[in-house]
Design a protein around this motif. Structure first.
Motif: not given
Length: 145
Positions: A56-57, A60, A121
């Motif tokens: 996920c990061f 981002s 995020c």
């Protein structure tokens, strides 16, 4: 706020049980790590959390770079999750995310990308008051893709 996505996961057996999505297309048997007196014969919740957080990061970071038209040629994230027990016997986590970035970026831009990614995020937002998050950017690795 506009709803973007909803998912349902089911678990049975705790740390040495299994998880699956509601549709049944994803199933995974879990194992308690040897360090926590388990078999260590499979993935554990902390590994899944660290991997999901990192994915996920990274998304981002890539999203910000693309939106700002920054010359990020490649990126991957290493996530190191540590679990601690405090004096009251409660478990606490710390996560270090190291982004390996390729592109004609300078360190200041790479560091800024990490901080800005932290701001968008959802995993970083969900854990901001209950987990230590350390961020680091490393530039120009040939294997970043």
């Amino acid at each position: 706020m506009d709803l973007v996505y909803t998912t349902t996961m089911l678990t049975q057996g705790g740390r040495s049980g299994q998880i699956q999505n509601e549709e049944g297309s994803f199933k995974l048997k879990l194992a308690v790590p040897k360090e926590m007196k388990g078999s260590g014969d499979g993935p554990n919740p902390e590994q899944l959390f660290a991997g999901a957080f990192a994915a996920c990061f990274e998304h981002s970071v890539r999203h910000i770079a693309k939106t700002d038209k920054l010359p990020l040629r490649g990126c991957y994230i290493e996530a190191v999750l540590s679990m601690y027990v405090n004096f009251e016997g409660a478990y606490r986590m710390a996560l270090t995310l190291t982004a390996f970035m390729a592109g004609p970026l300078d360190q200041s831009t790479a560091d800024s990308l990490m901080e800005r990614a932290k701001g968008i995020c959802p995993y970083a937002d969900a854990t901001k008051t209950n987990m230590t998050l350390n961020l680091k950017a490393v530039l120009d690795t040939p294997e970043a893709a």
